[in-house]
Design an enzyme around this catalytic site. Structure first.
Site, PDB file in Angstrom:
ATOM      1  N   CYS A 166      30.619  44.414  38.757  1.00  0.00           N
ATOM      2  CA  CYS A 166      31.773  44.917  37.869  1.00  0.00           C
ATOM      3  C   CYS A 166      32.425  44.082  36.800  1.00  0.00           C
ATOM      4  O   CYS A 166      33.327  44.709  36.172  1.00  0.00           O
ATOM      5  CB  CYS A 166      32.948  45.318  38.992  1.00  0.00           C
ATOM      6  N   HIS A 304      42.075  45.734  36.389  1.00  0.00           N
ATOM      7  CA  HIS A 304      40.917  46.332  36.938  1.00  0.00           C
ATOM      8  C   HIS A 304      41.165  47.395  37.783  1.00  0.00           C
ATOM      9  O   HIS A 304      40.500  48.491  37.953  1.00  0.00           O
ATOM     10  CB  HIS A 304      40.402  44.981  37.548  1.00  0.00           C
ATOM     11  N   LYS A 333      40.867  53.352  35.481  1.00  0.00           N
ATOM     12  CA  LYS A 333      39.851  53.557  36.430  1.00  0.00           C
ATOM     13  C   LYS A 333      40.536  55.100  37.169  1.00  0.00           C
ATOM     14  O   LYS A 333      39.803  55.536  37.544  1.00  0.00           O
ATOM     15  CB  LYS A 333      39.617  52.804  37.304  1.00  0.00           C
ATOM     16  N   HIS A 338      35.548  54.204  38.996  1.00  0.00           N
ATOM     17  CA  HIS A 338      34.976  52.938  38.905  1.00  0.00           C
ATOM     18  C   HIS A 338      33.522  52.760  38.621  1.00  0.00           C
ATOM     19  O   HIS A 338      32.666  53.140  39.151  1.00  0.00           O
ATOM     20  CB  HIS A 338      35.021  51.859  39.907  1.00  0.00           C
ATOM     21  N   PHE A 395      37.131  42.243  37.672  1.00  0.00           N
ATOM     22  CA  PHE A 395      36.759  41.345  38.776  1.00  0.00           C
ATOM     23  C   PHE A 395      35.622  41.765  39.614  1.00  0.00           C
ATOM     24  O   PHE A 395      35.576  43.166  39.784  1.00  0.00           O
ATOM     25  CB  PHE A 395      38.187  41.023  39.580  1.00  0.00           C
ATOM     26  N   PHE A 397      32.339  41.410  42.894  1.00  0.00           N
ATOM     27  CA  PHE A 397      31.627  40.720  44.118  1.00  0.00           C
ATOM     28  C   PHE A 397      31.014  39.445  43.574  1.00  0.00           C
ATOM     29  O   PHE A 397      30.675  39.235  42.604  1.00  0.00           O
ATOM     30  CB  PHE A 397      30.937  41.753  44.535  1.00  0.00           C
TER      31      PHE A 397
END
Length: 411
Positions: A166, A304, A333, A338, A395, A397
């Site tokens: 992301c 985010h 979003k 997303h 942000f 994973f």
């Protein structure tokens, strides 16, 4: 050498709320969202979510097959956005593209999921190479967007693939900005792309991170920072920015859409999926330091804001800590879902629309702010205000954090 100023001279976008700067600006101002029900997912047993943000754009026959036979949808979306951006920047046919002083930074979460499924399905079911296409791997390799864009446009400068889920699009913009700032290139194409595929929905569904309570009412989800939020909505799209040294842009008479003041990126180094408030906070502080400004000079934060439970809480806490005031904030979003590896680039385009047209977009579906996300100036209705400096955060994973600071066009 003295660091150079980096400006934005062109943008292109393919998104669930529009496929041009004008169209996405209208959508953000009128509240038109791009969330739809995905009936094709009914065939997937146990999948909870049925919501997606889809780009309404026909790409299969837009260009000659010789130019696109190594592209899946993820690279086709990137090509569309990049062609748009180059045209806006006045570089569509410019020999600068192949001259070595123009480079490319581009990312996605992965390659084409559809191409990967087709290739592996054929191979694993038949245990034979019969029916496999030689171009299959080139569609689903991790750097398919960067590689295909380089070949399509004939780019001979530096190529930086960014594949950090992301934050792919945001890191591409950040690394492109640094390439120009420190004199390594004069112009950079930067952005991110991702395509819609049920495997993305399945991945987040397995983590109980998708929205499933509003399957019959797609207009009511996602709900970033809202007390009734129940997870993210997966989306697709692409965003491309043309970054340029200020002096170079002025010398050729380019129209300047905005400026990049600063970029910060780091890694939590703690957990593969759980967000870290200290890591988010540190990335914002790095961006402010790079820009040489204080948090008091930020007019608006594009969050985010994925609408996941712990993600929104951690982000709100980190933002409160950095700003120590109720800074205006919203999550776009809520309009698109997303868009994964594309979100940082698409959201940067949205910020440029806000600079150009003088508004701050709201967070859709934010009916009641979660008490754990309070202490910020959550924008719930369109505001007619002229932002001068915007922070855009993403942000990912793996604990990857990014923060971009964008400014209005130099006066």
């Amino acid at each position: 050498m003295t660091p150079r100023r980096v400006v934005i001279t062109g943008v292109g976008v393919a998104s669930p709320i529009g496929n041009s700067l004008d169209e996405v600006s209208r959508s953000l101002q009128t509240g038109r969202h791009g969330i739809v029900t995905m009936p094709a997912w009914d065939r997937i047993a146990d999948l909870r979510t049925r919501l997606g943000g889809v780009v309404d754009l026909e790409l299969d026959h837009r260009w000659h097959r010789k130019k696109t036979r190594t592209m899946g949808r993820v690279a086709l979306l990137a090509t569309y956005a990049t062609e748009q951006a180059l045209a806006m920047a006045g570089l569509g046919e410019d020999p600068l593209i192949g001259g070595g002083t123009l480079g490319l930074a581009y990312g996605s979460t992965s390659g084409s999921s559809e191409a990967l499924a087709e290739f592996c399905g054929t191979l694993f079911v038949n245990m034979s190479m019969r029916g496999l296409q030689s171009t299959g791997f080139l569609k689903f390799m991790a750097h398919t967007c960067a590689a295909n864009l380089a070949q399509f446009f004939g780019i001979r400068g530096r190529i930086i693939p960014t594949n950090s889920a992301c934050t792919s699009g945001a890191q591409a913009i950040g690394f492109a900005y640094e390439s120009i700032k420190y004199g390594l290139q004069d112009v950079m194409i930067a952005g991110g792309s991702d395509e819609m595929h049920y495997t993305t929905a399945v991945t987040f569904d397995l983590m109980y991170a998708t929205s499933a309570n509003f399957n019959s009412q797609p207009e009511l989800s996602p709900r970033p920072f809202d007390v009734r939020r129940d997870g993210l909505v997966v989306g697709e799209g692409a965003g491309t920015l043309i970054l340029e040294d200020l002096g170079h842009a002025l010398a050729r008479g380019a129209t300047i859409l905005g400026e990049i003041y600063g970029f910060g990126t780091n890694c939590d180094g703690i957990h593969m999926t759980a967000p870290s408030e200290p890591g988010m906070r540190a990335a914002m502080q790095l961006a402010l330091r790079d820009a040489g400004i204080t948090s008091a000079q930020i007019d608006y934060v594009n969050a985010h804001g994925t609408a996941t439970d712990i993600g929104d809480i951690a982000e709100a806490s980190a933002t409160r800590a950095v700003f120590d005031r109720p800074v205006p904030i919203s999550s776009s979003k809520s309009f698109t879902g997303h868009t994964m590896g594309a979100c940082g680039a698409i959201e940067a385009v949205f910020c440029l629309a806000m600079f150009r047209d003088g508004f701050l977009a709201p967070t859709r579906n934010l009916d009641e702010v979660d008490p754990r996300c309070e202490g910020l100036d959550h924008i719930r209705e369109l505001r007619r205000e002229q932002p001068h400096t915007i922070m855009s955060n993403n942000f990912a994973f793996g604990g990857v954090n990014t923060s971009l600071i964008l400014g209005e066009p130099p006066r």
